[in-house]
Design a protein around this motif. Structure first.
Motif, PDB file in Angstrom:
ATOM      1  N   MET A   1       0.850  -1.191   0.000  1.00 28.57           N
ATOM      2  CA  MET A   1       0.000   0.000   0.000  1.00 28.57           C
ATOM      3  C   MET A   1       0.883   1.238   0.000  1.00 28.57           C
ATOM      4  SD  MET A   1      -3.090   0.788   2.534  1.00 28.57           S
ATOM      5  CE  MET A   1      -4.539   0.166   1.766  1.00 28.57           C
ATOM      6  N   ALA A   2       0.477   2.229  -0.761  1.00 29.39           N
ATOM      7  CA  ALA A   2       1.273   3.446  -0.874  1.00 29.39           C
ATOM      8  C   ALA A   2       1.382   4.138   0.483  1.00 29.39           C
ATOM      9  CB  ALA A   2       0.612   4.382  -1.882  1.00 29.39           C
ATOM     10  N   PRO A   3       2.528   4.785   0.753  1.00 33.16           N
ATOM     11  CA  PRO A   3       2.710   5.438   2.063  1.00 33.16           C
ATOM     12  C   PRO A   3       1.631   6.465   2.376  1.00 33.16           C
ATOM     13  CG  PRO A   3       4.776   5.360   0.886  1.00 33.16           C
ATOM     14  CD  PRO A   3       3.739   4.855  -0.075  1.00 33.16           C
ATOM     15  N   PHE A   4       1.179   7.189   1.338  1.00 35.18           N
ATOM     16  CA  PHE A   4       0.140   8.196   1.574  1.00 35.18           C
ATOM     17  C   PHE A   4      -1.126   7.518   2.084  1.00 35.18           C
ATOM     18  CE2 PHE A   4      -2.763  11.499   1.202  1.00 35.18           C
ATOM     19  CZ  PHE A   4      -3.825  11.122   0.405  1.00 35.18           C
ATOM     20  N   LEU A   5      -1.491   6.420   1.437  1.00 35.54           N
ATOM     21  CA  LEU A   5      -2.705   5.714   1.852  1.00 35.54           C
ATOM     22  C   LEU A   5      -2.523   5.098   3.233  1.00 35.54           C
ATOM     23  CD1 LEU A   5      -3.731   4.146  -1.520  1.00 35.54           C
ATOM     24  CD2 LEU A   5      -5.056   5.752  -0.154  1.00 35.54           C
ATOM     25  N   ASN A   6      -1.279   4.681   3.527  1.00 36.33           N
ATOM     26  CA  ASN A   6      -0.975   4.144   4.847  1.00 36.33           C
ATOM     27  C   ASN A   6      -1.273   5.182   5.922  1.00 36.33           C
ATOM     28  OD1 ASN A   6      -0.121   1.898   6.204  1.00 36.33           O
ATOM     29  ND2 ASN A   6       2.008   2.561   6.291  1.00 36.33           N
ATOM     30  N   ALA A   7      -0.796   6.417   5.671  1.00 34.76           N
ATOM     31  CA  ALA A   7      -1.028   7.491   6.633  1.00 34.76           C
ATOM     32  C   ALA A   7      -2.514   7.811   6.723  1.00 34.76           C
ATOM     33  CB  ALA A   7      -0.228   8.723   6.214  1.00 34.76           C
ATOM     34  N   LEU A   8      -3.179   7.802   5.559  1.00 34.07           N
ATOM     35  CA  LEU A   8      -4.624   8.054   5.540  1.00 34.07           C
ATOM     36  C   LEU A   8      -5.348   7.011   6.379  1.00 34.07           C
ATOM     37  CD1 LEU A   8      -6.771   9.871   4.351  1.00 34.07           C
ATOM     38  CD2 LEU A   8      -6.954   8.308   2.419  1.00 34.07           C
ATOM     39  N   ALA A   9      -4.858   5.753   6.295  1.00 35.19           N
ATOM     40  CA  ALA A   9      -5.487   4.671   7.055  1.00 35.19           C
ATOM     41  C   ALA A   9      -5.454   4.973   8.543  1.00 35.19           C
ATOM     42  CB  ALA A   9      -4.778   3.349   6.761  1.00 35.19           C
ATOM     43  N   CYS A  10      -4.290   5.451   9.016  1.00 37.29           N
ATOM     44  CA  CYS A  10      -4.258   5.665  10.470  1.00 37.29           C
ATOM     45  C   CYS A  10      -5.087   6.870  10.848  1.00 37.29           C
ATOM     46  CB  CYS A  10      -2.832   5.727  10.991  1.00 37.29           C
ATOM     47  SG  CYS A  10      -1.892   7.142  10.563  1.00 37.29           S
ATOM     48  N   LEU A  11      -5.257   7.816   9.946  1.00 41.18           N
ATOM     49  CA  LEU A  11      -6.151   8.933  10.252  1.00 41.18           C
ATOM     50  C   LEU A  11      -7.597   8.447  10.346  1.00 41.18           C
ATOM     51  CD1 LEU A  11      -4.749  11.926   8.197  1.00 41.18           C
ATOM     52  CD2 LEU A  11      -4.852  11.651  10.663  1.00 41.18           C
ATOM     53  N   ILE A  12      -7.960   7.581   9.437  1.00 40.73           N
ATOM     54  CA  ILE A  12      -9.319   7.027   9.472  1.00 40.73           C
ATOM     55  C   ILE A  12      -9.537   6.260  10.775  1.00 40.73           C
ATOM     56  CG2 ILE A  12     -10.882   5.382   8.390  1.00 40.73           C
ATOM     57  CD1 ILE A  12      -9.695   6.070   5.733  1.00 40.73           C
ATOM     58  N   ALA A  13      -8.500   5.487  11.170  1.00 39.51           N
ATOM     59  CA  ALA A  13      -8.626   4.740  12.417  1.00 39.51           C
ATOM     60  C   ALA A  13      -8.807   5.689  13.590  1.00 39.51           C
ATOM     61  CB  ALA A  13      -7.384   3.861  12.617  1.00 39.51           C
ATOM     62  N   LEU A  14      -8.019   6.771  13.577  1.00 37.65           N
ATOM     63  CA  LEU A  14      -8.115   7.767  14.649  1.00 37.65           C
ATOM     64  C   LEU A  14      -9.512   8.378  14.687  1.00 37.65           C
ATOM     65  CD1 LEU A  14      -6.566   9.265  16.815  1.00 37.65           C
ATOM     66  CD2 LEU A  14      -5.758  10.857  15.100  1.00 37.65           C
ATOM     67  N   GLY A  15     -10.006   8.713  13.489  1.00 37.98           N
ATOM     68  CA  GLY A  15     -11.333   9.305  13.429  1.00 37.98           C
ATOM     69  C   GLY A  15     -12.410   8.371  13.940  1.00 37.98           C
ATOM     70  N   SER A  16     -12.290   7.098  13.575  1.00 40.32           N
ATOM     71  CA  SER A  16     -13.292   6.129  14.026  1.00 40.32           C
ATOM     72  C   SER A  16     -13.238   5.943  15.527  1.00 40.32           C
ATOM     73  CB  SER A  16     -13.060   4.779  13.365  1.00 40.32           C
ATOM     74  OG  SER A  16     -12.647   4.926  12.048  1.00 40.32           O
ATOM     75  N   ALA A  17     -12.038   6.051  16.093  1.00 40.59           N
ATOM     76  CA  ALA A  17     -11.893   5.784  17.527  1.00 40.59           C
ATOM     77  C   ALA A  17     -12.689   6.772  18.371  1.00 40.59           C
ATOM     78  CB  ALA A  17     -10.423   5.827  17.909  1.00 40.59           C
ATOM     79  N   LEU A  18     -12.962   7.942  17.796  1.00 46.73           N
ATOM     80  CA  LEU A  18     -13.685   8.960  18.550  1.00 46.73           C
ATOM     81  C   LEU A  18     -15.092   8.498  18.926  1.00 46.73           C
ATOM     82  CD1 LEU A  18     -12.751  12.174  16.560  1.00 46.73           C
ATOM     83  CD2 LEU A  18     -12.068  11.601  18.880  1.00 46.73           C
ATOM     84  N   PHE A  19     -15.651   7.587  18.104  1.00 51.26           N
ATOM     85  CA  PHE A  19     -17.054   7.226  18.304  1.00 51.26           C
ATOM     86  C   PHE A  19     -17.251   6.095  19.300  1.00 51.26           C
ATOM     87  CE2 PHE A  19     -18.882   9.878  15.157  1.00 51.26           C
ATOM     88  CZ  PHE A  19     -17.903  10.053  14.204  1.00 51.26           C
ATOM     89  N   LEU A  20     -16.142   5.440  19.662  1.00 51.87           N
ATOM     90  CA  LEU A  20     -16.289   4.248  20.503  1.00 51.87           C
ATOM     91  C   LEU A  20     -16.348   4.599  21.984  1.00 51.87           C
ATOM     92  CD1 LEU A  20     -13.792   1.833  18.779  1.00 51.87           C
ATOM     93  CD2 LEU A  20     -16.232   1.463  19.037  1.00 51.87           C
ATOM     94  N   TRP A  21     -16.943   3.745  22.756  1.00 48.46           N
ATOM     95  CA  TRP A  21     -16.950   3.767  24.216  1.00 48.46           C
ATOM     96  C   TRP A  21     -17.395   5.106  24.781  1.00 48.46           C
ATOM     97  CZ3 TRP A  21     -16.377  -1.043  23.666  1.00 48.46           C
ATOM     98  CH2 TRP A  21     -15.293  -1.618  22.988  1.00 48.46           C
TER      99      TRP A  21
END
Lengths: 148, 297, 586
Positions: A1-21
């Protein structure tokens, strides 16, 4: 996976984490959110990467593990316990995913596993997680994701 | 005048004794009709297999095999084969020769109908296809007992007595080159020991091309014996020159070449020098010892 | 109620037993076989039952470790179901082997022939993990049962739970690696560990809910988890669909869509509705396992399910019912005051009882007031770690020593090992040694519990059986010996052949096993045969030429007869040559 998309992935993960718990959320909401996030991450991987690349097979699950780790920093109770457990989950996915790939000819990312194991062990010594410590942990995880 | 009663009894008993003696003669086991399958059945099965064979073979280019990369690999010997696709006309004589040399059993009719034969060599893409004896074999990695292992001189060896029949190796071979003995071939009258040097396999074990290991072993013993009694040979070490696998020997066009990848005087090295070498796509990264060749460099 | 269930179980078990016997007799051709991977229903059943076994440990051990309160009755039922599921899970990999007698070759322990199991194979990891898991689950269950009489044993339950927690996940991960470490395109999946564990927990929850329905009460937490896991499984199936382009639709319907009906209160509140939901999940997940294990199932190249396959399913289901409810009834009858454990109590009442217990527990054994909920103790200062410290050290030490010893075996001289090949074996060894050290120390050093005479005898018998097994595995099976035996008739020999001739024959025929110098050929022999006798002068003299000639001509155990290939004079010449070699070797 391209490095840019890799970084985007962790941003998406971070964003999703806001909604949990969230406070007062039912286990149904959290469970549905987790399943939903997994589908979201799967779709992201499907369109973002080459589906025939073996290292992509456990990518959505790694994103989910990262998301769980990031989300534990906002738990009201038993934060340290679930912190350690979430990091162990991430180590687990990396280690056994890596062994599976190793048997198909791809090298294991030992540095990533070692870094995560170290942090898991160190987290057990935390007695009080201040906001600064939380921030440091999150930065560490994102760094491991992007650079290792 | 006719016989009297005494003479009649005498002649009858003589005939009876002769009949008994004739019946008591030892009949060699192999001639008893119906116990052992005939050669024709083996030939017919090869023809059936060839008619049902897959017509495509996905090949990619590979470099010439060099020394094995496993610890303790022999620097002198690495046995392998090259199959010349330009010469092969898929006549199938190699398959029959292999079956007879290695006592490969027949299969019952239901398996034959489903294209499940025990032949170590299959016809795929109009060329003979057998175990590639990969240097980094996926089958050896997953065999739980170690029955599938690699010899220092490059053969992917199979120890029948150590096999417990888990069939993990068969599952992991990317090209399905391994065969499993589902049936007790001897009990069903489907096996015949054409070649006394190769054992018949029990039910429940895996088998596959052995690069005619028994011929290599005989040659090695011969070499060692000559060495101890001081008969001069050209090398100090055994290189396996002059050995041919059954399939290579049987090919009328000499399209199958057996030899030693690490021996410059081996026909394998000499005849593959200017040719482009190929291997099936799934095996290309696994360092196969058995390759295909087509065209010139 | 249990009696009727057991009758139903028997009705399934008996024809199943017949199918099992037939399968063992006929071998792998009897059941449905996938022509691509040669695996079929037995392995699907194996994965299914191992997954169900995890439910028990999940609920009892993991909940205990995470301080999630679960009433004692549910925990005990869960642990019992683990043990019964394990019995069947362990049977299937054994009966699916082509040569069942050789199963001992998979055990990574010493072998008299100098062989060793291939420790980089996932099947060897499987064996170790499941064996250790079975043993530790048994220990955990018996400890739980005995805490009633001996309350001090309670302090060992949580450490055991912490040992079992990673172990149960490790076991199913290793089972998933059976598939994920291969080149089979349909088993492509570095995500298989998580996938299989999720499926295992899901099916285990369904089984637990089913068993609780037979007990007559319900635990709403487990039902909620079952629904949540169905969502999670659907998400994983969607990813699998994206990766491979196909999905098991029957699994999706039975285990994905139908369980959503739990949201309908009419079905949820009705006992039969809940039973139907759980059965639907179990059916769906079994079909999914079949779909995973047999990539070509349903296509022309594979056979279809025949009566043997259904027989094997019936065997496992009927056997589980029989065994589980049989033990359950036994426990009901045997344990006095068992109504406190297994009585007809509604789950809600039990929850209240547990709340009272919780308040009592606030003062622990050492008299120190237990910290209130939410107050954090570092794991390294906790009581559980204190109990586990020394056994863990022993466990790690033994595991590391074992790893080095194992990798140094002579059979691995040509094998390229990496740390990744051995990692999956390490934790089961650590867990096993730690648990054993823990209990040995508890019994012999701290005298934390006493064993009744019956229990002592049981332990002794089990130990003897274990040692016998280890010995049998070490010796291995005998290779086929020669049919001829030595007789006492002298052999007619005119003259032995010349020394040179004998040397030629020796090098050609005998040296492969006995070595050119008369010391055996180590590498060749260790791969194929047991070690031959030493050919030193004292032994040769004691045996005499006559009997040695007979050995050559008539053979011995593991040595073929040479009568047709060598003349008696050649044999005598060989004997003389052997003695000259032995003399040289002195």
């Amino acid at each position: 996976m391209a490095p840019f998309l890799n970084a985007l992935a962790c941003l998406i993960a971070l964003g999703s984490a806001l909604f949990l718990w969230r406070k007062g959320s039912s286990p149904y909401r959290n469970g549905a959110l987790l399943a939903g996030f997994l589908v979201l991450f799967s779709v992201f991987c499907y369109f973002g990467g080459d589906i025939n690349d073996p290292t992509l097979e456990h990518y959505p699950f790694r994103m989910l593990a990262l998301c769980l780790c990031l989300s534990t920093t906002s738990l009201p109770l038993y934060r340290r316990r679930y912190l350690v457990l979430a990091q162990s989950l991430w180590c687990w996915i990396e280690l056994f995913g890596g062994i599976s790939l190793y048997y198909r000819g791809i090298d294991i990312a030992w540095t990533r596993i070692a870094a995560l194991l170290c942090m898991t062990l160190c987290s057990t010594f935390l007695s009080k997680i201040s906001k600064e410590m939380e921030f440091c942990l999150m930065v560490f995880w994102l760094a491991v994701w992007v650079f290792f | 005048m006719g016989m009297d009663r005494r003479e009649f009894i005498k002649s009858c008993s003589l005939v009876a004794v002769m009949g008994l003696l004739f019946g008591c003669r030892k009949i060699p086991f192999s001639e008893v009709a119906g116990d052992l399958p005939s050669l024709k059945r083996f030939e017919d099965e090869v023809k059936l297999a060839m008619s049902q064979a897959k017509k495509t073979l996905d090949l990619v280019k590979i470099p010439t095999p060099g020394a094995l990369k496993i610890p303790g690999a022999s620097p002198m010997n690495r046995f392998g084969m090259a199959i010349d696709l330009d010469l092969c006309d898929s006549c199938g004589k190699c398959i029959l020769a292999c079956n007879l040399e290695n006592n490969v059993p027949l299969v019952p009719a239901e398996d034959a109908a489903r294209n499940r034969f025990m032949h170590w060599v299959d016809m795929r893409g109009n060329a003979p296809f057998m175990c590639a004896h990969c240097g980094n074999a996926p089958c050896e990695r997953v065999c739980p007992t170690g029955a599938a292992n690699h010899t220092p001189d490059g053969l992917s060896a199979m120890m029948f007595k150590r096999c417990t029949g888990s069939r993990f190796c068969g599952a992991n071979c990317p090209v399905q080159a391994r065969k499993f003995n589902f049936n007790d071939a001897q009990k069903l009258g489907l096996a015949r020991q054409f070649n006394k040097e190769v054992p018949l396999r029990d039910q429940g074990v895996m088998e596959k091309c052995s690069l005619c290991l028994h011929r290599l072993q005989n040659d090695r013993l011969d070499f060692k014996t000559k060495l101890t009694v001081g008969v001069t040979t050209e090398d100090a070490e055994w290189r396996g020159r002059g050995v041919k696998t059954a399939c290579a020997e049987a090919c009328p066009k000499n399209a199958i070449i057996f030899g030693n990848w690490l021996d410059d005087k081996s026909p394998l090295v000499k005849l593959t020098k200017n040719r482009v070498l190929y291997a099936p796509r799934e095996l290309a990264d696994l360092d196969p010892s058995v390759v295909f060749m087509r065209g010139r460099r | 109620m249990f009696k009727y269930l057991m009758l139903a179980g028997l009705a399934l078990f008996l024809p199943g037993l017949y199918a099992l016997g037939y399968s063992i007799f006929e071998g792998p051709s009897a059941w449905m076989v996938d022509s691509r991977t040669f695996w079929g229903t037995p392995i699907s059943l194996f994965v299914f039952w191992i997954g169900l076994a995890h439910a028990g440990t999940l609920l009892s051990a993991i909940f205990l470790a995470l301080d999630i309160k679960l009433d004692r009755r549910t925990a005990l039922i869960a642990e019992l179901s683990t043990l019964v599921c394990l019995v069947f899970a362990a049977l299937f990999p054994l009966m699916h082997l082509g040569v069942i007698e050789n199963f001992y070759m998979v055990v990574p322990l010493l072998d008299a022939r100098g062989n060793f199991a291939n420790v980089s194979s996932p099947l060897v990891w499987d064996f170790c993990c499941i064996a250790v898991y079975a043993l530790l689950s048994l220990l955990f269950f018996t400890t739980h049962l005995k805490t009633r009489e001996i309350p001090t044993l309670e302090k060992y339950r949580k450490p055991m739970a912490w040992l079992l927690f990673p172990l149960v996940l490790w076991v199913h991960t290793v089972v998933s690696l059976d598939f994920a470490a291969t080149f089979v395109p349909q088993w492509r999946g570095a995500f298989f560990p998580v996938y299989f564990i999720a499926g295992a927990i899901f099916s285990g929850l369904a089984l637990m809910n089913l068993l609780l329905c037979t007990e007559g009460y319900r635990v709403r937490l487990l039902e909620r988890l079952q629904l949540i896991f169905s969502w999670f499984m659907c998400a994983i199936w969607i990813w699998d669909l994206m990766l491979k382009g196909s999905i098991c639709t029957s699994a999706l319907i039975f285990a994905g869509v139908l369980p959503q009906l739990r949201m309908v209160s009419f079905i949820r509140e009705n006992k039969w509705g809940r039973i139907a939901l759980s059965l639907s999940v179990l059916l769906g997940l079994f079909l999914e396992r079949l779909y995973i294990v047999s990539p070509e199932f349903g296509l022309q190249t594979s056979s279809s399910l025949n009566w043997i396959d259904w027989g094997l399913v019936a065997f496992s289901v009927g056997g589980f019912i029989l065994l589980f409810f049989g033990i359950r009834r036994y426990l009901n009858m045997k344990m006095e005051g068992s109504s406190a454990y297994f009585g007809e109590v509604d789950g809600n009442d039990l929850a209240d009882a547990e709340q009272q217990e919780l308040e009592k527990e606030n003062v622990d054994v050492r008299g120190i007031e237990k910290p209130k909920k939410g107050f954090y103790i570092q794991p390294w200062a906790s009581e559980e770690y204190h109990v586990l410290r020394f056994p863990l050290l022993v466990g790690f030490g033994v595991a590391i020593a074992y790893a080095f010893w194992m990798v140094g075996q002579s059979v691995f001289a040509n094998v390229d090992f990496s740390f990744a090949n051995i990692v999956p074996l390490l934790y089961p060894i650590i867990a096993l040694v730690t648990a054993l050290t823990l209990f040995v120390r508890a019994y012999f050093v701290e005298h934390a519990f006493t064993l009744s005479r019956f229990e002592k005898w049981t332990c002794a018998v089990l130990l003897v059986l274990l040692a016998a097994c280890a010995g049998a595995f070490f010796a291995g099976g005998a290779s086929q010996g020669s049919n001829l035996s030595l007789d006492s008739q002298p052999v007619a020999v005119d003259r032995p052949v010349s020394q040179d001739h004998a040397r030629l024959i020796w090098n050609a025929r005998c040296a492969t096993c006995h070595g050119a110098e008369g010391k055996f050929n180590e590498k060749f022999v260790r791969e194929f045969y047991p070690v031959p006798q030493k050919l030193d002068l004292q032994r040769l003299d004691s045996l005499g030429s006559d009997s040695l000639v007979k050995v050559i001509l008539n053979g011995r155990v593991n040595m073929n007869a040479y009568a047709g290939r060598l003349t008696p004079s050649e044999a005598l010449g060989l004997v003389n040559y052997m003695r000259s070699l032995a003399k040289e070797g002195e």
